[in-house]
Design an enzyme around this catalytic site. Structure first.
Site, mmCIF file in Angstrom:
data_model
loop_
_atom_site.group_PDB
_atom_site.id
_atom_site.type_symbol
_atom_site.label_atom_id
_atom_site.label_comp_id
_atom_site.label_asym_id
_atom_site.label_seq_id
_atom_site.Cartn_x
_atom_site.Cartn_y
_atom_site.Cartn_z
ATOM 1 N N ASP A 76 -4.663 -8.749 1.241
ATOM 2 C CA ASP A 76 -4.668 -8.886 -0.217
ATOM 3 C C ASP A 76 -3.650 -9.918 -0.682
ATOM 4 O O ASP A 76 -3.898 -10.666 -1.642
ATOM 5 C CB ASP A 76 -4.380 -7.535 -0.877
ATOM 6 C CG ASP A 76 -5.557 -6.574 -0.754
ATOM 7 O OD1 ASP A 76 -6.574 -6.964 -0.155
ATOM 8 O OD2 ASP A 76 -5.458 -5.433 -1.245
ATOM 9 N N HIS A 79 -7.307 2.337 1.391
ATOM 10 C CA HIS A 79 -6.713 1.416 2.378
ATOM 11 C C HIS A 79 -6.974 1.800 3.835
ATOM 12 O O HIS A 79 -6.735 0.987 4.735
ATOM 13 C CB HIS A 79 -5.213 1.244 2.152
ATOM 14 C CG HIS A 79 -4.448 2.536 2.018
ATOM 15 N ND1 HIS A 79 -4.427 3.504 2.982
ATOM 16 C CD2 HIS A 79 -3.662 2.998 1.003
ATOM 17 C CE1 HIS A 79 -3.644 4.508 2.601
ATOM 18 N NE2 HIS A 79 -3.182 4.228 1.389
ATOM 19 N N GLU A 109 0.868 -1.179 0.000
ATOM 20 C CA GLU A 109 0.000 0.000 0.000
ATOM 21 C C GLU A 109 0.901 1.224 0.000
ATOM 22 O O GLU A 109 2.039 1.177 0.493
ATOM 23 C CB GLU A 109 -0.940 0.008 1.211
ATOM 24 C CG GLU A 109 -1.891 -1.179 1.296
ATOM 25 C CD GLU A 109 -2.854 -1.284 0.130
ATOM 26 O OE1 GLU A 109 -3.092 -0.262 -0.551
ATOM 27 O OE2 GLU A 109 -3.374 -2.391 -0.096
ATOM 28 N N HIS A 123 -8.647 -2.161 1.209
ATOM 29 C CA HIS A 123 -7.405 -2.787 0.776
ATOM 30 C C HIS A 123 -6.451 -2.865 1.964
ATOM 31 O O HIS A 123 -6.379 -1.951 2.784
ATOM 32 C CB HIS A 123 -6.746 -1.961 -0.336
ATOM 33 C CG HIS A 123 -7.452 -2.050 -1.644
ATOM 34 N ND1 HIS A 123 -6.794 -2.260 -2.829
ATOM 35 C CD2 HIS A 123 -8.758 -1.966 -1.954
ATOM 36 C CE1 HIS A 123 -7.669 -2.300 -3.816
ATOM 37 N NE2 HIS A 123 -8.877 -2.110 -3.307
#
Length: 241
Positions: free
Chosen positions: A157, A57, A9, A152
């Site tokens: 993920d 995120h 991220e 996210h």
């Protein structure tokens, strides 16, 4: 084979304009089996995070205030992925950010420490052209539960992508299992003859006279075009002295 399913991220979409990593996660696969071993770290980017990225995120600068800088975790990250094949969704994005961070520290880029990178986004588009290839779409396609994915997150993920990748490449697993199966042991000559008797006889197709004539004509044309040199024709005898 050791593979690391990797995800990150970031503060925004483009490392070239100064965006930085804020989360890195990797999940280990060994010989197509999840080992349960993983790497996960949050990183203080020392810069603001785009509002659009936070919406994706949910990671804020306040949360990252006491987290290590990338330079403090770079060596352990490199040690975790070294020598592995990386599996990444939209690999150019994550690899670009990681290479940028490593480059700022004067360290080798990912492709120098990992032999190869598999892009599951590219793989999904090749396998199912015209279909959606986002991680959520692939989870739905392969019946992988992602109902707990509201935002996210690199570790979540990576775990989902590991399941997706194994499902996408299940045919490879069948091939590996087939290669690992021992050949059947035949007790005696009678058993061997029985196996051979089950094989159908080879069918031999011979060229017809017209086909042989046509073939000779083509070879002659090749020889003529190459001034008498044709590998498929025997050399002409040298003229008598």
């Amino acid at each position: 084979m050791r593979q690391i399913v990797l995800d990150t991220e970031t503060t925004g979409l483009d490392w070239k304009t100064g965006d930085r990593l804020i989360e890195i996660a990797g999940v280990e696969i060994l010989d197509r089996k999840l080992t349960g071993r993983h790497y996960h770290v949050y990183v203080n980017p020392q810069r603001d995070i785009d509002a659009g990225a936070v919406a994706v995120h949910g990671i804020t600068l306040d949360f990252l205030a006491d987290k290590p800088l990338f330079k403090d975790v770079a060596d352990e990250f490199c040690a975790f992925v070294a020598g592995s094949e990386l599996v990444i969704h939209n690999a150019a994005f994550d690899v670009g950010f990681l290479n940028n961070e490593l480059g700022m520290l004067g360290k080798p880029v990912l492709t120098a420490i990992c032999p190869s990178v598999i892009d599951t986004l590219k793989l999904a588009k090749e396998q199912n052209p015209g279909k959606k290839a986002s991680l959520n779409a692939l989870c739905s396609f392969y019946d992988i539960d992602n109902t707990h994915r509201t935002l996210h997150g690199a570790l979540l993920d990576a775990e989902l992508l590991a399941d997706v990748y194994l499902a996408m490449t299940r045919g490879q697993e069948s091939l590996i299992m087939a290669l690992d199966e021992p050949a059947p042991q035949l007790d005696d000559a009678d058993d061997q003859r029985a196996v051979l008797a089950e094989r159908p006889p080879l069918r031999v197709l011979r060229a017809t006279a017209d086909e042989l004539e046509g073939h000779a004509k083509v070879l002659g044309e090749i020889a003529k075009a190459n001034k008498g040199h044709c590998l498929w024709l025997p050399p002409e005898p040298a003229p008598a002295a």
